[in-house]
Design a protein around this motif. Structure first.
Motif, short mmCIF file in Angstrom:
data_model
loop_
_atom_site.label_atom_id
_atom_site.label_comp_id
_atom_site.label_asym_id
_atom_site.label_seq_id
_atom_site.Cartn_x
_atom_site.Cartn_y
_atom_site.Cartn_z
N ARG A 1 -6.30 2.12 -1.30
CA ARG A 1 -5.74 2.28 -2.65
C ARG A 1 -5.73 0.94 -3.39
O ARG A 1 -5.94 0.90 -4.60
CB ARG A 1 -4.31 2.87 -2.60
CG ARG A 1 -4.27 4.34 -2.27
CD ARG A 1 -4.86 5.21 -3.41
NE ARG A 1 -4.04 5.19 -4.62
CZ ARG A 1 -4.50 4.82 -5.82
NH1 ARG A 1 -5.75 4.42 -6.00
NH2 ARG A 1 -3.70 4.87 -6.87
N LEU A 2 -5.48 -0.14 -2.68
CA LEU A 2 -5.50 -1.45 -3.34
C LEU A 2 -6.90 -1.74 -3.86
O LEU A 2 -7.08 -2.29 -4.95
CB LEU A 2 -5.04 -2.56 -2.39
CG LEU A 2 -3.64 -2.41 -1.79
CD1 LEU A 2 -3.27 -3.67 -1.00
CD2 LEU A 2 -2.58 -2.12 -2.84
N PHE B 1 -6.78 -0.94 3.34
CA PHE B 1 -5.91 -0.75 2.16
C PHE B 1 -6.73 -0.14 1.01
O PHE B 1 -6.92 -0.76 -0.04
CB PHE B 1 -5.30 -2.10 1.74
CG PHE B 1 -4.63 -2.82 2.88
CD1 PHE B 1 -3.43 -2.35 3.40
CD2 PHE B 1 -5.21 -3.94 3.46
CE1 PHE B 1 -2.82 -2.99 4.48
CE2 PHE B 1 -4.61 -4.59 4.53
CZ PHE B 1 -3.40 -4.12 5.04
N HIS C 1 0.84 -1.20 0.00
CA HIS C 1 0.00 0.00 0.00
C HIS C 1 0.87 1.26 0.00
O HIS C 1 0.60 2.23 -0.72
CB HIS C 1 -0.93 -0.02 1.22
CG HIS C 1 -2.09 0.90 1.09
ND1 HIS C 1 -2.12 2.15 1.64
CD2 HIS C 1 -3.26 0.77 0.40
CE1 HIS C 1 -3.27 2.74 1.32
NE2 HIS C 1 -3.97 1.92 0.58
#
Ligand SMILES: N[C@@H](CCC(=O)N[C@@H](CS)C(=O)NCC(=O)O)C(=O)O
Length: 214
Positions: A188-189, A186, A146
Motif C-alpha cells: 500500500r505504501l 509494504f 502500513h
C-alpha cells in the motif's frame, strides 16, 4: 514575506518542507547546508545560532529561524491554509498527525546521520551493521504505518486528499531504499507513492532536483 530554507538535498526532513512550500505555491530561496563535508556544516557556529539542535531544515521567515520540520509544516498550514494538508474533522486530523509521528518520532530520529555516526565511532558498528540498524527501525515503523494506511488510506495515505502524512512518507521511502528495505512487504505504501510522485510539487522537491544535489 521572504522565505529561505536551509536544506540539504538528501535530508528527508528538509524534503518534507520543500513539498509543503511547493504545494502551497510559496516562493523560497534555498541555502544548502552540507551535512557531511568538513564534519558537517550543521555543527558550525553560524548554523547552531539558527538551530541549536544542529539539524536541518531551518525555515527563515523574514529572518526569523524556525526549526523542526513538523513545526514548520504546521506553521505553513496555519499561515497558508489553502490547499489544506490536513483533513477537516479533528479526529481525522489526529489520525494524519499519528501517521506523521510514526515517521517523525518513530523512525527518522533512530536512523538519523548522527546516530549512525555515533554507532560507528563509539560502538564499533561497521557500515553494513549501521545499515542493518536503520533498516530494522524503518521496517518496524513501516509495519505500523502500513496498518494505518490500510485502514484510512485510499489514493493517498489518508483518503483521497494529499496530507502531511504523504509529505513524510515520500522522503522516508527514499531512505528505506538507501538502507535496502524490502518494500514489497509494504504494497500500500508503494501504491500511494506511485500516485504522489505524479504531483508537480512532489516532483520538484525531489533531492535530485535540488541545487546542491551531488
Ligand atoms: N525532528 C527534526 C529532525 C531533523 C533532522 O534530524 N534532520 C537531519 C536531516 S533529515 C539532520 O539535520 N541531521 C544532522 C545530523 O544528524 O548531524 C525535524 O523534523 O526537523
Amino acid at each position: 514575506m521572504t522565505l529561505t530554507l536551509r536544506s540539504y538535498w538528501r535530508s528527508s526532513c528538509s524534503w518534507r518542507v520543500r513539498i509543503a512550500l511547493n504545494m502551497k505555491g510559496l516562493e523560497y530561496q534555498t541555502v544548502p547546508v552540507h551535512l557531511v563535508a568538513d564534519g558537517g556544516h550543521q555543527h558550525t557556529q553560524e548554523h547552531r545560532a539558527l538551530n541549536p539542535m544542529r539539524e536541518l531544515p531551518v525555515l527563515m521567515v523574514n529572518g526569523q529561524p524556525i526549526a523542526q520540520s513538523v513545526a514548520i509544516l504546521e506553521y505553513l498550514e496555519e499561515c497558508h491554509p489553502q490547499p489544506s494538508l490536513l483533513p477537516t474533522k479533528p479526529v481525522e486530523r489526529a489520525v494524519v498527525r499519528q501517521m506523521v509521528e510514526v515517521i517523525n518520532s518513530g523512525i527518522q530520529p533512530i536512523q538519523n546521520l548522527r546516530v549512525m555516526q555515533r554507532l560507528g565511532r563509539e560502538f564499533g558498528f561497521d557500515k553494513p551493521n549501521q545499515q542493518a540498524w536503520s533498516r530494522g527501525w524503518i521496517e518496524f515503523g513501516f509495519e505500523a504505518l502500513h496498518h494505518l494506511v490500510e485502514r484510512h488510506g485510499a489514493t493517498y495515505s489518508f483518503g483521497d486528499q494529499v496530507t502531511l502524512a504523504d509529505l513524510t512518507l515520500i522522503p522516508q521511502l527514499y531512505n528505506a531504499r538507501r538502507f535496502s528495505v524490502d518494500l514489497e512487504r509494504f504494497p500500500r505504501l508503494l501504491e500511494i507513492e506511485s500516485a504522489l510522485i505524479q504531483i508537480p510539487a512532489f516532483i520538484s522537491a525531489h533531492p535530485d532536483r535540488q541545487p546542491d544535489a551531488a
